[in-house]
Scaffold this active site. Structure first.
Site, PDB file in Angstrom:
ATOM      1  N   GLY A  80       0.832  -1.209   0.000  1.00 38.67           N
ATOM      2  CA  GLY A  80       0.000   0.000   0.000  1.00 38.67           C
ATOM      3  C   GLY A  80       0.865   1.258   0.000  1.00 38.67           C
ATOM      4  N   GLY A  85       4.977   0.878   7.744  1.00 38.73           N
ATOM      5  CA  GLY A  85       3.702   1.067   8.440  1.00 38.73           C
ATOM      6  C   GLY A  85       3.767   2.088   9.565  1.00 38.73           C
ATOM      7  N   THR A  86       2.943   1.865  10.564  1.00 42.99           N
ATOM      8  CA  THR A  86       2.823   2.816  11.679  1.00 42.99           C
ATOM      9  C   THR A  86       4.139   2.957  12.431  1.00 42.99           C
ATOM     10  N   GLY A 163      -3.848  -4.427  -1.016  1.00 38.19           N
ATOM     11  CA  GLY A 163      -4.346  -5.771  -1.322  1.00 38.19           C
ATOM     12  C   GLY A 163      -5.747  -5.958  -0.760  1.00 38.19           C
ATOM     13  N   SER A 225      -4.097   9.154  29.065  1.00 36.90           N
ATOM     14  CA  SER A 225      -2.769   9.075  29.709  1.00 36.90           C
ATOM     15  C   SER A 225      -2.203   7.664  29.575  1.00 36.90           C
ATOM     16  N   TYR A 227       0.210   5.120  26.707  1.00 39.21           N
ATOM     17  CA  TYR A 227       1.579   5.195  26.184  1.00 39.21           C
ATOM     18  C   TYR A 227       1.832   6.488  25.403  1.00 39.21           C
ATOM     19  N   GLU A 247      -8.236  12.379  31.382  1.00 40.45           N
ATOM     20  CA  GLU A 247      -8.272  10.909  31.427  1.00 40.45           C
ATOM     21  C   GLU A 247      -9.667  10.442  31.857  1.00 40.45           C
ATOM     22  N   LEU A 378       1.659  -3.952  19.993  1.00 40.10           N
ATOM     23  CA  LEU A 378       3.060  -3.553  20.112  1.00 40.10           C
ATOM     24  C   LEU A 378       3.824  -4.047  18.893  1.00 40.10           C
ATOM     25  N   HIS A 507      28.550  -6.121  38.079  1.00 39.33           N
ATOM     26  CA  HIS A 507      28.650  -4.951  38.966  1.00 39.33           C
ATOM     27  C   HIS A 507      29.594  -3.923  38.353  1.00 39.33           C
TER      28      HIS A 507
HETATM   29  C1  LIG Z   1       3.053   7.177  18.276  1.00 44.71           C
HETATM   30  C2  LIG Z   1       3.238   5.690  18.412  1.00 44.71           C
HETATM   31  C3  LIG Z   1       4.354   5.206  19.065  1.00 44.71           C
HETATM   32  C4  LIG Z   1       4.527   3.819  19.194  1.00 44.71           C
HETATM   33  N1  LIG Z   1       5.637   3.378  19.859  1.00 44.71           N
HETATM   34  C5  LIG Z   1       5.819   2.052  20.025  1.00 44.71           C
HETATM   35  C6  LIG Z   1       6.963   1.568  20.689  1.00 44.71           C
HETATM   36  O1  LIG Z   1       7.821   2.316  21.136  1.00 44.71           O
HETATM   37  N2  LIG Z   1       7.115   0.226  20.825  1.00 44.71           N
HETATM   38  C7  LIG Z   1       6.173  -0.645  20.344  1.00 44.71           C
HETATM   39  O2  LIG Z   1       6.349  -1.847  20.494  1.00 44.71           O
HETATM   40  N3  LIG Z   1       5.076  -0.210  19.692  1.00 44.71           N
HETATM   41  C8  LIG Z   1       4.869   1.120  19.524  1.00 44.71           C
HETATM   42  N4  LIG Z   1       3.780   1.569  18.848  1.00 44.71           N
HETATM   43  C9  LIG Z   1       2.818   0.573  18.334  1.00 44.71           C
HETATM   44  C10 LIG Z   1       3.327  -0.014  17.009  1.00 44.71           C
HETATM   45  O3  LIG Z   1       3.558   1.036  16.100  1.00 44.71           O
HETATM   46  C11 LIG Z   1       2.309  -0.981  16.431  1.00 44.71           C
HETATM   47  O4  LIG Z   1       2.003  -1.961  17.402  1.00 44.71           O
HETATM   48  C12 LIG Z   1       2.870  -1.668  15.199  1.00 44.71           C
HETATM   49  O5  LIG Z   1       3.160  -0.710  14.220  1.00 44.71           O
HETATM   50  C13 LIG Z   1       1.888  -2.695  14.640  1.00 44.71           C
HETATM   51  O6  LIG Z   1       2.428  -3.265  13.501  1.00 44.71           O
HETATM   52  P1  LIG Z   1       1.495  -3.872  12.337  1.00 44.71           P
HETATM   53  O7  LIG Z   1       2.430  -4.438  11.345  1.00 44.71           O
HETATM   54  O8  LIG Z   1       0.465  -4.729  12.931  1.00 44.71           O
HETATM   55  O9  LIG Z   1       0.717  -2.632  11.745  1.00 44.71           O
HETATM   56  P2  LIG Z   1       1.176  -1.273  11.068  1.00 44.71           P
HETATM   57  O10 LIG Z   1       2.520  -0.870  11.526  1.00 44.71           O
HETATM   58  O11 LIG Z   1       0.054  -0.322  11.265  1.00 44.71           O
HETATM   59  O12 LIG Z   1       1.334  -1.651   9.542  1.00 44.71           O
HETATM   60  C14 LIG Z   1       0.261  -2.022   8.735  1.00 44.71           C
HETATM   61  C15 LIG Z   1       0.571  -1.635   7.317  1.00 44.71           C
HETATM   62  O13 LIG Z   1      -0.385  -2.222   6.441  1.00 44.71           O
HETATM   63  C16 LIG Z   1      -0.783  -1.252   5.487  1.00 44.71           C
HETATM   64  N5  LIG Z   1      -2.086  -1.677   4.947  1.00 44.71           N
HETATM   65  C17 LIG Z   1      -3.306  -1.619   5.516  1.00 44.71           C
HETATM   66  N6  LIG Z   1      -4.225  -2.171   4.695  1.00 44.71           N
HETATM   67  C18 LIG Z   1      -3.565  -2.580   3.593  1.00 44.71           C
HETATM   68  C19 LIG Z   1      -3.955  -3.222   2.398  1.00 44.71           C
HETATM   69  N7  LIG Z   1      -5.235  -3.546   2.178  1.00 44.71           N
HETATM   70  N8  LIG Z   1      -3.004  -3.504   1.477  1.00 44.71           N
HETATM   71  C20 LIG Z   1      -1.694  -3.170   1.689  1.00 44.71           C
HETATM   72  N9  LIG Z   1      -1.279  -2.554   2.806  1.00 44.71           N
HETATM   73  C21 LIG Z   1      -2.199  -2.269   3.748  1.00 44.71           C
HETATM   74  C22 LIG Z   1      -0.816   0.041   6.296  1.00 44.71           C
HETATM   75  O14 LIG Z   1      -0.816   1.167   5.444  1.00 44.71           O
HETATM   76  C23 LIG Z   1       0.486  -0.134   7.057  1.00 44.71           C
HETATM   77  O15 LIG Z   1       1.571   0.256   6.277  1.00 44.71           O
HETATM   78  C24 LIG Z   1       3.570   2.926  18.669  1.00 44.71           C
HETATM   79  C25 LIG Z   1       2.450   3.427  17.985  1.00 44.71           C
HETATM   80  C26 LIG Z   1       2.282   4.783  17.857  1.00 44.71           C
HETATM   81  C27 LIG Z   1       1.083   5.297  17.108  1.00 44.71           C
HETATM   82  N1  LIG Z   2       6.146   2.609  23.884  1.00 43.43           N
HETATM   83  C1  LIG Z   2       5.194   1.864  23.340  1.00 43.43           C
HETATM   84  O1  LIG Z   2       5.253   0.650  23.306  1.00 43.43           O
HETATM   85  C2  LIG Z   2       4.016   2.536  22.707  1.00 43.43           C
HETATM   86  C3  LIG Z   2       4.037   3.891  22.500  1.00 43.43           C
HETATM   87  C4  LIG Z   2       2.919   4.477  21.914  1.00 43.43           C
HETATM   88  C5  LIG Z   2       1.860   3.698  21.525  1.00 43.43           C
HETATM   89  N2  LIG Z   2       1.878   2.362  21.729  1.00 43.43           N
HETATM   90  C6  LIG Z   2       0.744   1.525  21.335  1.00 43.43           C
HETATM   91  O2  LIG Z   2      -0.222   2.316  20.687  1.00 43.43           O
HETATM   92  C7  LIG Z   2      -1.507   2.058  21.221  1.00 43.43           C
HETATM   93  C8  LIG Z   2      -2.245   3.350  21.380  1.00 43.43           C
HETATM   94  O3  LIG Z   2      -1.673   4.153  22.432  1.00 43.43           O
HETATM   95  P1  LIG Z   2      -2.578   5.167  23.253  1.00 43.43           P
HETATM   96  O4  LIG Z   2      -1.748   5.826  24.277  1.00 43.43           O
HETATM   97  O5  LIG Z   2      -3.361   5.982  22.299  1.00 43.43           O
HETATM   98  O6  LIG Z   2      -3.657   4.196  23.915  1.00 43.43           O
HETATM   99  P2  LIG Z   2      -3.752   3.537  25.365  1.00 43.43           P
HETATM  100  O7  LIG Z   2      -4.805   2.516  25.236  1.00 43.43           O
HETATM  101  O8  LIG Z   2      -2.431   3.171  25.901  1.00 43.43           O
HETATM  102  O9  LIG Z   2      -4.306   4.730  26.281  1.00 43.43           O
HETATM  103  C9  LIG Z   2      -5.481   5.426  25.974  1.00 43.43           C
HETATM  104  C10 LIG Z   2      -5.938   6.204  27.203  1.00 43.43           C
HETATM  105  O10 LIG Z   2      -6.974   7.092  26.802  1.00 43.43           O
HETATM  106  C11 LIG Z   2      -8.043   7.056  27.744  1.00 43.43           C
HETATM  107  N3  LIG Z   2      -9.274   7.474  27.020  1.00 43.43           N
HETATM  108  C12 LIG Z   2      -9.893   6.828  26.006  1.00 43.43           C
HETATM  109  N4  LIG Z   2     -10.931   7.563  25.543  1.00 43.43           N
HETATM  110  C13 LIG Z   2     -10.969   8.720  26.271  1.00 43.43           C
HETATM  111  C14 LIG Z   2     -11.787   9.896  26.253  1.00 43.43           C
HETATM  112  N5  LIG Z   2     -12.795  10.064  25.385  1.00 43.43           N
HETATM  113  N6  LIG Z   2     -11.526  10.906  27.127  1.00 43.43           N
HETATM  114  C15 LIG Z   2     -10.484  10.763  28.006  1.00 43.43           C
HETATM  115  N7  LIG Z   2      -9.677   9.678  28.062  1.00 43.43           N
HETATM  116  C16 LIG Z   2      -9.907   8.664  27.204  1.00 43.43           C
HETATM  117  C17 LIG Z   2      -8.026   5.620  28.236  1.00 43.43           C
HETATM  118  O11 LIG Z   2      -8.645   5.489  29.489  1.00 43.43           O
HETATM  119  C18 LIG Z   2      -6.526   5.316  28.287  1.00 43.43           C
HETATM  120  O12 LIG Z   2      -5.948   5.665  29.512  1.00 43.43           O
HETATM  121  C19 LIG Z   2      -1.323   1.360  22.538  1.00 43.43           C
HETATM  122  O13 LIG Z   2      -2.171   0.242  22.561  1.00 43.43           O
HETATM  123  C20 LIG Z   2       0.105   0.958  22.587  1.00 43.43           C
HETATM  124  O14 LIG Z   2       0.204  -0.439  22.604  1.00 43.43           O
HETATM  125  C21 LIG Z   2       2.943   1.770  22.324  1.00 43.43           C
END
Ligand SMILES: Cc1cc2nc3c(=O)[nH]c(=O)nc-3n(C[C@H](O)[C@H](O)[C@H](O)COP(=O)(O)OP(=O)(O)OC[C@H]3O[C@@H](n4cnc5c(N)ncnc54)[C@H](O)[C@@H]3O)c2cc1C
Ligand SMILES: NC(=O)c1ccc[n+]([C@@H]2O[C@H](COP(=O)([O-])OP(=O)(O)OC[C@H]3O[C@@H](n4cnc5c(N)ncnc54)[C@H](O)[C@@H]3O)[C@@H](O)[C@H]2O)c1
Length: 527
Positions: A80, A85-86, A163, A225, A227, A247, A378, A507
């Site tokens: 895509g 990805g993300t 896809g 509040s 991640y 929150e 994750l 240590h």
């Molecule tokens: C701000 C932020 C910070 C994060 N930090 C961390 C972190 O520090 N550590 C951690 O473990 N996780 C972190 N995460 C979570 C992590 O990014 C996701 O858990 C992870 O990217 C999931 O991987 P995935 O491959 O399932 O999906 P994605 O990374 O979302 O990838 C899916 C891909 O599929 C593509 N796609 C969708 N539909 C189609 C289609 N029909 N055909 C072709 N392609 C398609 C999408 O465009 C995308 O490129 C964070 C997330 C965010 C938003």
């Molecule tokens: N370091 C990392 O591993 C990392 C970093 C960023 C994101 N992520 C992944 O991305 C995903 C999304 O992260 P996130 O922080 O958005 O989600 P999260 O699920 O960690 O937290 C969302 C928070 O928003 C609150 N909430 C939901 N709706 C609300 C509303 N209407 N008003 C007020 N509070 C509300 C929930 O109670 C919760 O505390 C997570 O599931 C996490 O696994 C991971």
């Protein structure tokens, strides 16, 4: 993520190009496998364009593709036009780049801390917002390039189109139908924006907009509040913003172990320009105009739904979780119903027609990994599930033990955990009839932490007192994200705490905080 150097390739009659070292390993494994099963698989594979097609090339899809090639499977990925990805483009990678830059600014501005180490910095500490933003964007591009190269080097066909499932064994993209014996869905997730919240991605934004760091608002509200909210509060306060958390749950950081959340409040919230409201929903958020009109946020009580406050801020970040990106995958073609958009899978990542509890049945040759199945959102879980799906495709039954997958929040200091919280462990103990014990190691008693001038934090070990099994570990403190790995490995290997307490820790290292906690769990005192 792994980026191999280009390698010499071998030609395999039925499966395309296979790297030499991989082919050898594959031959060894194949000899030991059931020959009739293998012959059946080869016969099937020859009828299709590919052995496996992966839809989505985030870390999940990429991890699956790499493992598929190391297993000699002819592989195509639909990207895509979004390789990485993300995680790579809008998640882990750019957010950690912002955290790294902001962390330095915080450290260099902390004259008191520096003075304790004998350092003084003359003049103001400044940063250039555009350069910090560029650091994040450049890093994301670099890692994306690495991923693209790794796919090329291993001989994965990348189809740039999206896809869409077009029937059993069929994926459509670019107006063509591609066939494969097995299909893995890895479409990931998108930010969740609650009803009533309008995002313009400039004054009201999700992490997608926030990561571009187009400005550093003076006063920013963060809804949620979890991640994302916590990591961004760390970035914003280091760069000079004031933050208000909104929150919905009745305590801040509700998804973390309560004791760790209390320490986090002391370390990450109270000393910073942060305040918060809990037990309230942001029910209506209206974007503003920078410098002219504030963003307005209406908050209602989470229980009574009465309006409790209207907040005016410069910017608002929406960090309220993520939703699966599964709407346009053609799942209906194969009779698959999702649950809240999440594709239901069994422990082997095989797609089910509906939830297992409602009698969902396995859809043959269809797998779903990563955020889209909602098991654990994750990056490393997504990629582990990708590897697991390929193992199952190869006929070696495999299930990821999600209970031993660690998680970390990359604030300063970091928060990390694996397994059950103390509350969850106690509830399980009551139900299953075992006693729960806990033991705490302190950073303030650790030579390395003291040498770094970073003595804040704890590591809490939660154990089954009857068996000595580790049920969970929760750490807040310097390099918690690295420290948790030892505990995750121990849990995965089912190493009892009595053995962990006898293992020798280097240590002086931060690992000795865990040593103290392990020893405490068996009634001993660390040196
Ligand atoms: C701000 C932020 C910070 C994060 N930090 C961390 C972190 O520090 N550590 C951690 O473990 N996780 C972190 N995460 C979570 C992590 O990014 C996701 O858990 C992870 O990217 C999931 O991987 P995935 O491959 O399932 O999906 P994605 O990374 O979302 O990838 C899916 C891909 O599929 C593509 N796609 C969708 N539909 C189609 C289609 N029909 N055909 C072709 N392609 C398609 C999408 O465009 C995308 O490129 C964070 C997330 C965010 C938003
Ligand atoms: N370091 C990392 O591993 C990392 C970093 C960023 C994101 N992520 C992944 O991305 C995903 C999304 O992260 P996130 O922080 O958005 O989600 P999260 O699920 O960690 O937290 C969302 C928070 O928003 C609150 N909430 C939901 N709706 C609300 C509303 N209407 N008003 C007020 N509070 C509300 C929930 O109670 C919760 O505390 C997570 O599931 C996490 O696994 C991971």
């Amino acid at each position: 993520f792994f980026c191999p150097k280009p390698m010499p390739h071998l030609m395999s009659a039925t499966r395309g190009f296979v790297p030499a070292h991989v082919a050898t390993a594959q031959r060894v494994r194949e000899v030991s496998r059931d020959v009739s099963h293998r012959q059946g698989a080869l016969f099937m594979a020859e009828q299709f364009d590919y052995d496996v097609i992966i839809v989505g090339c985030g870390v999940g899809g990429h991890g699956a593709a790499l493992h598929a090639r190391s297993e000699g499977l002819k592989t195509a990925v639909f990207s895509g036009r979004d390789v990485g990805g993300t995680c790579v483009n809008r998640g882990c990678v750019p957010s950690k780049a912002l955290l790294a830059a902001a962390g330095r600014v915080r450290e260099m501005k902390d004259a008191h801390h520096l003075k304790a180490l004998g350092i003084s910095v003359e003049g103001d500490i400044t940063y250039d917002r555009a350069s910090v933003a560029a650091h994040a964007a450049n890093l994301a591009n670099k890692v994306k390039g690495n991923l693209e190269n790794s796919l090329k080097a291993l001989g994965v066909d990348v189809v740039e189109a999206k896809g869409v499932l077009a029937g059993p064994h069929k994926v459509m993209g670019d107006g063509k139908v591609f066939t494969a014996k097995d299909i893995i869905l890895a479409p990931g997730s998108l930010p969740f924006v609650p009803p009533g919240v309008t995002c313009d991605e400039k004054t009201v934004f999700t992490s997608d907009g926030g990561l571009r760091l187009e400005r550093v608002p003076e006063y920013v509200a963060i809804i949620g509040s979890g991640y994302i909210g916590l990591e961004f509060s760390d970035v914003y306060t280091a760069l000079g913003s004031e933050v208000t958390f909104i929150e919905a749950m009745d305590r801040i950081m509700p998804t973390f172990d309560p004791e760790i959340a209390r320490v986090a409040e002391r370390l990450l919230i109270k000393p910073r320009a942060i305040d918060y409201r809990t037990g309230v929903f942001a029910s209506k958020v209206t974007p503003g105009i920078p410098g002219e009109k504030p963003v307005t946020i209406e908050m209602i009580d989470a229980k009574t739904k009465e309006l409790v406050e209207v907040l005016e801020v410069d910017a608002c970040m929406v960090a309220t979780g993520r939703v699966p990106n599964t709407k346009e995958l053609g799942l209906e073609e194969l009779g698959v119903e999702t649950f809240r958009g999440f594709v239901q899978v069994d422990e082997n990542m095989r797609v089910l027609t509906k939830p297992e509890t409602e009698g969902g049945e396995v859809v043959p040759n269809l797998y779903c990994i990563g955020d889209a199945n909602g098991k654990l959102m994750l990056a490393h879980a997504a990629s582990a599930q990708g590897v697991s799906a390929i193992e199952n495709i190869k006929g070696r039954k495999h299930a990821v033990d999600h209970n031993t997958v660690p998680a970390a929040c990359f604030t300063h200091p970091e928060v990390a955990f694996v397994g059950l919280s103390e509350e969850q462990a106690k509830a399980k103990g009551e139900k299953e009839g075992f006693k729960v014990g806990k033991s705490i190691g302190h950073f303030r008693a650790n030579s390395k932490a003291l040498a770094e001038g970073e003595p804040d934090g704890i590591a809490k070990v939660v154990v089954n007192k009857d068996t000595g099994d580790l049920l969970g570990v929760h750490i807040i403190g310097l390099h918690a994200a690295d420290l948790i790995q030892e505990c995750a490995n121990a849990m995965a290997a089912k190493t009892p705490v009595s053995e962990l307490a006898m293992m020798v820790h280097t240590h002086p290292t931060l690992c000795e905080v865990l040593d103290e906690a392990f020893k405490g769990a068996v009634g001993r005192t660390a040196h």
